[in-house]
Design an enzyme around this catalytic site. Structure first.
Site, PDB file in Angstrom:
ATOM      1  CG  ASP A  92       2.409  -5.789   5.884  1.00  0.00           C
ATOM      2  OD1 ASP A  92       1.296  -6.234   5.542  1.00  0.00           O
ATOM      3  OD2 ASP A  92       2.964  -4.850   5.306  1.00  0.00           O
ATOM      4  CG  ASP A 129      -1.920  -8.692   5.086  1.00  0.00           C
ATOM      5  OD1 ASP A 129      -2.133  -8.186   6.203  1.00  0.00           O
ATOM      6  OD2 ASP A 129      -0.782  -8.853   4.604  1.00  0.00           O
ATOM      7  CG  ASP A 149       1.504  -9.154   2.224  1.00  0.00           C
ATOM      8  OD1 ASP A 149       0.974  -8.966   1.123  1.00  0.00           O
ATOM      9  OD2 ASP A 149       1.913  -8.241   2.956  1.00  0.00           O
TER      10      ASP A 149
HETATM   11  P1  ADP Z   1       0.908  -6.231  -0.990  1.00  0.00           P
HETATM   12  O1  ADP Z   1       1.126  -5.988   0.455  1.00  0.00           O
HETATM   13  O2  ADP Z   1       0.737  -7.672  -1.305  1.00  0.00           O
HETATM   14  O3  ADP Z   1       1.931  -5.620  -1.876  1.00  0.00           O
HETATM   15  P2  ADP Z   1      -1.386  -4.363  -1.005  1.00  0.00           P
HETATM   16  O4  ADP Z   1      -2.795  -4.829  -1.148  1.00  0.00           O
HETATM   17  O5  ADP Z   1      -0.998  -3.756   0.258  1.00  0.00           O
HETATM   18  O6  ADP Z   1      -0.512  -5.623  -1.417  1.00  0.00           O
HETATM   19  O7  ADP Z   1      -1.082  -3.322  -2.155  1.00  0.00           O
HETATM   20  C1  ADP Z   1      -1.184  -3.675  -3.494  1.00  0.00           C
HETATM   21  C2  ADP Z   1      -0.792  -2.591  -4.408  1.00  0.00           C
HETATM   22  O8  ADP Z   1      -1.737  -1.531  -4.315  1.00  0.00           O
HETATM   23  C3  ADP Z   1       0.535  -1.952  -4.092  1.00  0.00           C
HETATM   24  O9  ADP Z   1       1.601  -2.640  -4.684  1.00  0.00           O
HETATM   25  C4  ADP Z   1       0.356  -0.557  -4.689  1.00  0.00           C
HETATM   26  O10 ADP Z   1       0.614  -0.599  -6.063  1.00  0.00           O
HETATM   27  C5  ADP Z   1      -1.108  -0.273  -4.476  1.00  0.00           C
HETATM   28  N1  ADP Z   1      -1.340   0.504  -3.257  1.00  0.00           N
HETATM   29  C6  ADP Z   1      -1.975   0.095  -2.141  1.00  0.00           C
HETATM   30  N2  ADP Z   1      -2.028   1.073  -1.239  1.00  0.00           N
HETATM   31  C7  ADP Z   1      -1.397   2.145  -1.768  1.00  0.00           C
HETATM   32  C8  ADP Z   1      -1.116   3.466  -1.314  1.00  0.00           C
HETATM   33  N3  ADP Z   1      -1.468   3.874  -0.095  1.00  0.00           N
HETATM   34  N4  ADP Z   1      -0.456   4.292  -2.147  1.00  0.00           N
HETATM   35  C9  ADP Z   1      -0.078   3.873  -3.366  1.00  0.00           C
HETATM   36  N5  ADP Z   1      -0.305   2.656  -3.840  1.00  0.00           N
HETATM   37  C10 ADP Z   1      -0.963   1.779  -3.069  1.00  0.00           C
HETATM   38 MG    MG Z   2       0.629  -5.840   2.493  1.00  0.00          MG
END
Ligand code: ADP
Ligand code: MG
Length: 634
Positions: A509, A513, A316
Site C-alpha cells: 500500500d 514498503d 504486504d
Molecule cells: P505492515 O504494513 O506489514 O503491517 P508496517 O511496517 O507498516 O507493516 O507496520 C508494522 C507494525 O508496526 C504495525 O503492525 C504496528 O504494530 C507498528 N506500527 C507502525 N507504524 C505505526 C504507527 N504509526 N502507530 C502505531 N504502530 C505502528
Molecule cells: Mg504497510
C-alpha cells in the site's frame, strides 16, 4: 497537425494523379512532368525523410525502401506505378497515424476525468476559470453533475461523489465538511464549496492522466525486438532485391534486365514492415487502456509484458490484503481514563499516515490542536514518538517498547496492539482490529488459476495475526514481525528461489514498503486513491484497492502478448508469401501495396481487441459475497 498535412498531400496529389488519366498529353515531357509533380506532392516528405536518413547514415528504413522502389519505377518508365504506389503508401500511413491517435485518445477518454473548468470564488463573485489558474487555498464551488476540478477539502455543503472513473468503485462516496475531494470525481447531488489543497498540476487528475499518457514511453521487449529485427531485416531485403535484379540476367542470357529490375523493385515495396512496426505498440496501447478501464494503471508496456511471467506474488498485509481500517476493540489503562488514553495516542499519531494512525484519529473523532504537538518522529515498523504538551509520548508495537526499554503488558491478545508510554512510563494499550478485504481470498485463488507458483505475505504485524490471515486466505507462506529492512531481505531470499525468466511481484500500500515496491520486478501499489507515494513508487497502481485486480492485470498481459504474437506471425507470414510471389513475378507493385495496407489494417483491428475487457475482467464471485471478518479474537 501532421495528419492534416498528410491528408492535404494525399488529396491534392491524388487529384492530380487522377487527372493524368483523363487528359492524354501527347507531349511525353509534359506527361512525365505531371507525374513527377504528383509524386512530389504526395510523397515529397517520404523522399525528404529518406534523403535525410541517408545523409545521417541510417539508410535502411521504410522511407528508404519506398524511395528507391518508386524512383526505380520512374527510371524504367512505370510512372503510373511510381505515383500510385506512393499514394497508397501515404493512405496507409495516414490510416495508421489516425489509429494511433485514436487509441491514445481512447485510453485517456476511457478515463473521462479531465475537468474543463473550475468555479472560482473571487470576493462575492463566482467566475469560471481554467483549472490551471486556481491556486492552493482558493475557494471553488462544485455544482451538481460537475467534475471536481482540483483536489480540495469541503468547507461547506454535503453531497454524494461518484469516484467510479478513478476507482471503478460504483458505490458513491458521501462527503461533508472536512472531507477530501479528489479531482476527476463527479459531484452527484448537492452543491459543495471547497478549499483547494493542490494545484491542478499536482492534483490527482493530472497525475493519473500523465501516467496513462506516458505509459507507452517505456518500451516492451517485443517492441525492442522489432527495432532490432528491422536492423537486420531491411538490409537483408535490400541485398536480396539487388541479387534479384542482377543475378538472373547475368546467369541466363535470355533474361531481360528490366524485367528482373521490376521484380526487385516490387520486392522492395512488399518488404516494408509497416504492419509490424505499427501493430505492436498499438496492442500494448490497447492492453494498457483495457486495464485502466478496469481500474488497473500499468505504467509501461514493459511492465504489462512482464506481468505474464509472474511466478511469485508477495503481499504486504495491512492495507493490501486487509482493509487497513482498524476498529478499536479495547482501551486499557490503569493510570488514566480511556478517553484520555485515546486522546493522547491520537495526538501522538497526528502526523502519521499509517493506516493505524488514521484509524486511531478516526476513533478519537475530535479536532486535534496541532500546536500541542512537537518533535514528531516516525519509527517505521515500530510506531511513533512525539511530544504532546511538552511530554514525550511513544505509541507503537512491543518492539518499540522493547527498544525504549519500557515494561509493557505481555498477555495474549488477538488483534494489533498499540502500546503507549508517556515520559518513559507505560500508561496502557489500545487493541485495534482490521478486516480482511472482501476479495482477498478470491485474489489468491485467481492467482493460482493464472499459474502463479507461490504467494507469500510479509508483514510487520504480530505472528498470531499474520499467520491467521495467511491461513484464512490460503497463502503459501507468511513472514511476520518484520521491519521494513527485513522485508527487503526476505524479498532477496525469494528472488533467489525464482527461475530466471519468472517475475517477482510485490503488492503493497506504499506505507512503509516503498523499498520493497522498488526492489521487486514489478511493484504493485494499492492506489488508495490519492496516496501519492504509492502512485509514484509503483509500476502498476490498482485504483480500486482490490487485490483481485492483480490477476486481472496478469490476464490483460497474457491477452496482449497473445495478440502481439498473432500479429507478428500473421504479418511476417503474409509478407513472406507476397515476397516470394513478387520474386516470381506473380505479384506486382499494386498487389504489394494492397497486401501491406491490408495486413496493417487487419493487425490494427486485431490489436484493438485488447481493449475489449470482457475476457480479462475477473469472473469469479462478486466482491460483496466475500467474507467479512474482524481480526480480533478470531
Ligand atoms: P505492515 O504494513 O506489514 O503491517 P508496517 O511496517 O507498516 O507493516 O507496520 C508494522 C507494525 O508496526 C504495525 O503492525 C504496528 O504494530 C507498528 N506500527 C507502525 N507504524 C505505526 C504507527 N504509526 N502507530 C502505531 N504502530 C505502528
Ligand atoms: Mg504497510
Amino acid at each position: 497537425m501532421q495528419n492534416k498535412k498528410r491528408l492535404m498531400r494525399v488529396l491534392g496529389g491524388g487529384a492530380l494523379y487522377a487527372a493524368t488519366f483523363f487528359f492524354d498529353f501527347d507531349n511525353e515531357i509534359l506527361n512525365i512532368a505531371m507525374f513527377l509533380l504528383g509524386y512530389f506532392i504526395i510523397g515529397g516528405d517520404i523522399v525528404w525523410k529518406a534523403v535525410k536518413n541517408i545523409l545521417r547514415g541510417q539508410v535502411f528504413d521504410e522511407n528508404f525502401l519506398m524511395f528507391i522502389a518508386t524512383i526505380g519505377a520512374f527510371a524504367i518508365g512505370d510512372y503510373e506505378e511510381a505515383v500510385g504506389v506512393m499514394l497508397f503508401f501515404q493512405v496507409g500511413e495516414l490510416f495508421q497515424s489516425y489509429a494511433v491517435d485514436q487509441s491514445r485518445k481512447s485510453i485517456a477518454g476511457l478515463m473521462d476525468i479531465r475537468p474543463d473548468y473550475a468555479n472560482l470564488r473571487r470576493g462575492s463573485e463566482i467566475v469560471k476559470v481554467d483549472p490551471d489558474e486556481v491556486m492552493v487555498g482558493d475557494e471553488i464551488i462544485v455544482k451538481t453533475g460537475e467534475k471536481i476540478p482540483l483536489d480540495a477539502i469541503v468547507i461547506e455543503g454535503e453531497s454524494m461523489v461518484d469516484t467510479s472513473s478513478l476507482t471503478g468503485e460504483s458505490v458513491p462516496r458521501e462527503v461533508t465538511v472536512g472531507s477530501e475531494l479528489l479531482s476527476g470525481c463527479v459531484n452527484i447531488n448537492g452543491v459543495l464549496t471547497a478549499r483547494v489543497t493542490k494545484e491542478f498540476g499536482d492534483s490527482t487528475v493530472s497525475k493519473i492522466l500523465d501516467l496513462v499518457e506516458n505509459a507507452s514511453n517505456k518500451k516492451s521487449n517485443s517492441e525492442n525486438f522489432i527495432t532490432k529485427f528491422a536492423r537486420y531485416y531491411t538490409p537483408g531485403v535490400v541485398i536480396l532485391a539487388v541479387l534479384l535484379a542482377v543475378v538472373p540476367p547475368l546467369m541466363y542470357s535470355d533474361q531481360e534486365f528490366t524485367k528482373w529490375l521490376v521484380r526487385a523493385l516490387t520486392f522492395l515495396v512488399i518488404s516494408c514492415p509497416c504492419a509490424l512496426v505499427i501493430s505492436i505498440p498499438l496492442s500494448f496501447f490497447g492492453g494498457i487502456g483495457g486495464a485502466s478501464k478496469l481500474g488497473v494503471l500499468v505504467k509501461g508496456s514493459n511492465y504489462l509484458e512482464a506481468l505474464a511471467q509472474t511466478e511469485i506474488v508477495v503481499f504486504d498485509k495491512t492495507g493490501t490484503l486487509t482493509k487497513g481500517v482498524f476498529n478499536v476493540q479495547e482501551i486499557h489503562s490503569e493510570v488514566m481514563s480511556r478517553e484520555e488514553l485515546i486522546e493522547l495516542t491520537a495526538y501522538a499519531e497526528n502526523y502519521s499516515n499509517h493506516p493505524i494512525s488514521l484509524s486511531l484519529k478516526r476513533a478519537y473523532g475530535k479536532a486535534i490542536d496541532n500546536a500541542a504537538i512537537t518533535n514528531v518522529k516516525e519509527l517505521p515498523g515500530h510506531g511513533v514518538q512525539a511530544f504532546v504538551h511538552g511530554k514525550e509520548v511513544l505509541a507503537g508495537n512491543y518492539k518499540l517498547m522493547k527498544k525504549m526499554k519500557i515494561a509493557y503488558f505481555k498477555g495474549e491478545i488477538m488483534g494489533t496492539v498499540v502500546h503507549v508510554a508517556v515520559g518513559g512510563e507505560y500508561v496502557g494499550y489500545i487493541v485495534i482490529a482490521d478486516e480482511i478485504k472482501n476479495d482477498a481470498a478470491i485474489a489468491i485463488q485467481d492467482l493460482k488459476t493464472e499459474k502463479v507458483k507461490q504467494t507469500v505475505m510479509l508483514t510487520g504485524d504480530s505472528k498470531s495475526i499474520g499467520e491467521h490471515v495467511a491461513k484464512k486466505l490460503g497463502l503459501d507462506k507468511a513472514y511476520t514481525e518484520l521491519l521494513p529492512a527485513d522485508k527487503v531481505e526476505k524479498l532477496e531470499e525469494l528472488f533467489a528461489k525464482k527461475t530466471e525468466k519468472g517475475k517477482l511481484v510485490f503488492v503493497g500500500d506504499g506505507v512503509n514498503d516503498a523499498p520493497v515496491l522498488a526492489r521487486a520486478d514489478i511493484g504493485i501499489a494499492m492506489g488508495g486513491v490519492g496516496s501519492d507515494a504509492a502512485i509514484e513508487a509503483a509500476d502498476v497502481v490498482i485504483m480500486t484497492d482490490e487485490p483481485s485486480k492483480i490477476a486481472t492485470a496478469i490476464r490483460a498481459s497474457k491477452k496482449t502478448l497473445s495478440i502481439v504474437k498473432q500479429n507478428i506471425v500473421f504479418a511476417l507470414g503474409v509478407k513472406g508469401i507476397v515476397l516470394v510471389l513478387g520474386a516470381m513475378g506473380i505479384a506486382n507493385m499494386w498487389t504489394a501495396v494492397f497486401a501491406d495496407v491490408g495486413v496493417s489494417v487487419i493487425a490494427i483491428l486485431n490489436a484493438m481487441r485488447v481493449l475489449n475487457t470482457q475476457s480479462i475482467h475477473n469472473s469469479t464471485v462478486p466482491a460483496w459475497e466475500g467474507n467479512v471478518e474482524a481480526l480480533s479474537n478470531a
